[in-house]
Design an enzyme around this catalytic site. Structure first.
Site, mmCIF file in Angstrom:
data_model
loop_
_atom_site.group_PDB
_atom_site.id
_atom_site.type_symbol
_atom_site.label_atom_id
_atom_site.label_comp_id
_atom_site.label_asym_id
_atom_site.label_seq_id
_atom_site.Cartn_x
_atom_site.Cartn_y
_atom_site.Cartn_z
ATOM 1 N N ASP A 1 0.475 -1.218 -9.869
ATOM 2 C CA ASP A 1 1.857 -1.604 -9.573
ATOM 3 C C ASP A 1 1.998 -3.115 -9.437
ATOM 4 O O ASP A 1 2.894 -3.606 -8.766
ATOM 5 C CB ASP A 1 2.309 -0.910 -8.273
ATOM 6 C CG ASP A 1 3.812 -0.949 -8.073
ATOM 7 O OD1 ASP A 1 4.541 -0.815 -9.071
ATOM 8 O OD2 ASP A 1 4.252 -1.111 -6.920
ATOM 9 N N LYS B 1 2.839 -0.082 -14.014
ATOM 10 C CA LYS B 1 4.123 -0.784 -14.068
ATOM 11 C C LYS B 1 4.152 -1.730 -15.268
ATOM 12 O O LYS B 1 3.210 -2.489 -15.493
ATOM 13 C CB LYS B 1 4.361 -1.595 -12.797
ATOM 14 C CG LYS B 1 5.700 -2.356 -12.813
ATOM 15 C CD LYS B 1 5.803 -3.335 -11.664
ATOM 16 C CE LYS B 1 6.138 -2.634 -10.389
ATOM 17 N NZ LYS B 1 6.410 -3.588 -9.282
ATOM 18 N N GLY C 1 0.750 -1.246 0.000
ATOM 19 C CA GLY C 1 0.000 0.000 0.000
ATOM 20 C C GLY C 1 0.778 1.292 0.000
ATOM 21 O O GLY C 1 0.215 2.341 0.323
#
Length: 262
Positions: free
Chosen positions: A140, A180, A67
């Site tokens: 991500d 990402k 997180g």
């Protein structure tokens, strides 16, 4: 040719112990310790350069446990609505309590509490709560490729495609995203990313300083989601931007292996 050179160097790392690689990597690439986790620093560096995390009312954190991306964004926007999706059956992936217990943070897990973005029920819940509502989507996610580094692009393809679809579902027109990505040598990867960036006014590939230079991690940052996508061919530009980072990675992998040989 670049792909073959990179794969050969990655294979070369497997001849050394994990402990040796970690020590050499830290010696070469890690700066002095800071109180902020690496993931926090990466998004902070992206934000300082591209200003994507400011003035956010609603955002979604995809595959974001534990997180730090969400933590950073909420630190700048304390009154925002924040949503997060992450796997719940993996201790590495779950949101840490300081994120999970924030009053303005809602975890989306689906009816079976899995948090699996490949689960259609989780996707449905995401679309209900976040559809066309987010100023920012952070993605991500990655698949563990330990020992299979040369397959990283293939092993992460489905996850990245899933994330791109969720980004387009959840971003409002004018919204931004941080995604990402890894290598893009394969035709299907570059075509997927080409199709995706056509939904935005601008985009850039970037590797923040806190992302270790010998790995394949990069971030695709996209600005101002369009109401109607372009029909442009960005393949050459994508390949050019990826190649720049391949060459940087090649240089740093050589440094790493040379240090390990000493």
């Amino acid at each position: 040719m670049l792909q073959q050179k990179l794969n050969k160097l990655k294979d070369g790392l497997n001849t050394f112990s994990s402990k040796s690689v970690v020590c050499a990597r830290s010696k070469l690439f890690d700066k002095r310790p800071t109180r902020r986790p690496r993931c926090w620093r990466k998004l902070s560096e992206i934000d300082k350069k591209f200003h994507v995390c400011r003035h956010v009312d609603t955002f979604l954190d995809l595959c974001g446990g534990p997180g730090e991306f969400a933590n950073y964004t909420m630190s700048l926007n304390p009154l925002c609505k924040a949503y997060g999706v992450t796997l719940t059956n993996n201790s590495v992936c779950v949101y840490k309590p300081t994120v999970r217990k924030r009053k303005n943070f809602t975890t989306i897990t689906g009816p079976d509490k899995s948090g699996d973005v490949f689960d259609k029920n989780v996707v449905f819940e995401i679309s209900i709560k976040c559809g066309n509502a987010c100023d920012l989507v952070l993605a991500d996610g990655s698949v563990d490729v330990n020992g299979r580094e040369n397959e990283q692009e293939r092993l992460n393809f489905d996850l990245i495609m899933c994330e791109t679809q969720l980004i387009l579902i959840c971003l409002r027109p004018g919204g931004n995203c941080v995604l990402k990505v890894f290598d893009a040598f394969e035709h299907e990867t570059i075509q997927m990313l080409n199709k995706f960036v056509n939904h935005f006014e601008k985009w850039v590939l970037y590797k923040p300083p806190s992302s270790r230079p010998a790995n394949s991690e990069r971030y695709l940052i996209c600005f101002n989601k369009l109401v109607r996508p372009y029909c442009n061919n960005y393949v050459n530009e994508l390949e050019k931007q990826f190649e720049k980072y391949y060459r940087i990675q090649l240089k740093n992998l050589n440094k790493l292996i040379n240090l390990l040989k000493i």
